[in-house]
Design an enzyme around this catalytic site. Sequence first.
Site, PDB file in Angstrom:
ATOM      1  N   SER A 153       0.811  -1.223   0.000  1.00  0.00           N
ATOM      2  CA  SER A 153       0.000   0.000   0.000  1.00  0.00           C
ATOM      3  C   SER A 153       0.846   1.276   0.000  1.00  0.00           C
ATOM      4  O   SER A 153       0.774   2.088   0.910  1.00  0.00           O
ATOM      5  CB  SER A 153      -0.943  -0.009   1.199  1.00  0.00           C
ATOM      6  OG  SER A 153      -1.669  -1.209   1.220  1.00  0.00           O
ATOM      7  N   ARG A 168       7.329   6.482  -4.459  1.00  0.00           N
ATOM      8  CA  ARG A 168       7.885   7.093  -3.247  1.00  0.00           C
ATOM      9  C   ARG A 168       7.340   6.365  -2.039  1.00  0.00           C
ATOM     10  O   ARG A 168       6.286   5.724  -2.105  1.00  0.00           O
ATOM     11  CB  ARG A 168       7.528   8.587  -3.162  1.00  0.00           C
ATOM     12  CG  ARG A 168       6.046   8.829  -3.060  1.00  0.00           C
ATOM     13  CD  ARG A 168       5.654  10.286  -2.852  1.00  0.00           C
ATOM     14  NE  ARG A 168       4.202  10.372  -2.831  1.00  0.00           N
ATOM     15  CZ  ARG A 168       3.435  10.348  -3.921  1.00  0.00           C
ATOM     16  NH1 ARG A 168       3.990  10.304  -5.119  1.00  0.00           N
ATOM     17  NH2 ARG A 168       2.118  10.371  -3.829  1.00  0.00           N
ATOM     18  N   ASP A 206      -5.822  -2.751  -2.497  1.00  0.00           N
ATOM     19  CA  ASP A 206      -6.862  -3.250  -1.584  1.00  0.00           C
ATOM     20  C   ASP A 206      -8.282  -3.187  -2.168  1.00  0.00           C
ATOM     21  O   ASP A 206      -9.124  -4.031  -1.862  1.00  0.00           O
ATOM     22  CB  ASP A 206      -6.798  -2.543  -0.217  1.00  0.00           C
ATOM     23  CG  ASP A 206      -7.101  -1.062  -0.304  1.00  0.00           C
ATOM     24  OD1 ASP A 206      -7.048  -0.492  -1.418  1.00  0.00           O
ATOM     25  OD2 ASP A 206      -7.390  -0.467   0.750  1.00  0.00           O
TER      26      ASP A 206
END
Length: 495
Positions: A153, A168, A206
């Site tokens: 995530s 990043r 997700d």
Amino acid sequence: MSSPLLTEATRIARDFDYPAAEVQRGVAEYIRQSNEGLAKENTTLSQIPTFVTAVPNGTEKGLYLAVDLGGTNFRVCSVQLHGDTTFSLTQSKIMIPRELMASGTSKDLFTFLARQIEAFLRIHHNEHFEAHQRRRRDGNEEEDLFDLGFTFSFPVRQHGINSGTLIRWTKGFNIPDAVGHDVCALLQSAIDDLDLPVRVAALVNDTVGTLMARSYTSPGETGTLLGAIFGTGTNGAYVEKLENISKLQSMKDAHYDTHTGEMIINAEWGSFDNQLGVLPCTVYDRDLDADSNNPGIQMFEKRVSGMFLGEILRRALLDLHNNASVGLFKSSTTSKVSVPSDSLFYRQWGLDTSLLSIVEADTTKEMKDIKVALKDHLNIENASDEDCQAVKILTHAIGKRAARLSAVPLAAILIHTGKLNTDDIVDVGVDGSVVEYYPNFEGHLRDALREVPEVGPAGEKKVRIGISKDGSGVGAALIALVASKDETMHAPSKK
Ligand code: ADP
Ligand code: MG
């Protein structure tokens, strides 16, 4: 009921009305922005291709691994799919040591993750693990690998179902040498160094996990069209025709399986209409956004999701509190209400959205639950019946608007995909505390769906909505399964 307080509360509540004509305008604009997102990069609706090209129907079988690197914890689980819409899940959860999150190298972090996978396999699947090692020792070429779905995530640029480069780090992670590298390859190489029988088969978002988990567990063999999250944030993923995703053509290093003719799109709909062309906007919405750390961004999410609904209510109630002529939570001859100066009522983000669910659920004359919740959440004591009434009026207005707004992407996707014309049932999976716990969220959403002429009462009836749990576990496992059957993977072995 025409006291100044209730009159003013009712007036403010009307600002949160989101009538049928506005819903329809929202749907038309959503369809426009979603088509734009399918054609080009850097649009309001990102419409991200996920490279997942099939949804399960509940008959899938097998044992798969899933791992989830999200924030504070690393989860490892194995999922046994029984092939009859049911599954069993075994999992472990490990805190990530601080020093690995920030000061080490990517090798340190990914080696740590691989070691956790090894420990998990030794405890829960030792037979399989040892058989693999025996075959390796004997020089047996035939392999029997676990396919693993990797829920990661952080922002990645995905090139295929099992590759994506890290753009990043966020959430306190900072390991510079990983940026720009393929996180699936990093994990695979750490796994191979430990000689584990595991192949990183898929990189998982997700929302896509929610869609896949619902598609597997939903009754019958109908595939699910849409997975939607209404929790801290809001987002959705849906099944799109490949031919409509025209921007795929310009993605040079993209590789994917074309045989289903479909691909799941991660809409990133939290940022729908950031330009505020059609979204409703009260003074509270405007101020909340201006005082947020990302003004002008995630504008749809700021009207719909759990992170924001409490703050909208807090700002509206504060207005009534500071308005001397109406005096919410101000002592009168009949009540001695007190709001301590350090109450969360005065603090930005101080009012949790779970309070809205409690308020909406309390339909009693005494409103005891509301009074208890005001005390527990905000340390407000002795709120009068009229105070509670005012809280109810505004809560209802804000919650109802959020639910009606949630119908906009849903209606747009139903219309855009033409699903209502082709299928008897259109299945939708949802997840998140707001849709799960806010009373009648689905009812308000359905009311708004019916008000969209292209959906109407007949279309709304075809929509079956079910809760979909554990997208990062069973959902990720299912994506690993789909990926292992993906012809572009040229898998060296099969279970
Ligand atoms: P996540 O989004 O992290 O997966 P959840 O789906 O539980 O987690 O969503 C958390 C959000 O839902 C928080 O913003 C919280 O304020 C809100 N929330 C928690 N409980 C409730 C509730 N009972 N009713 C409405 N919102 C809730
Ligand atoms: Mg969640």
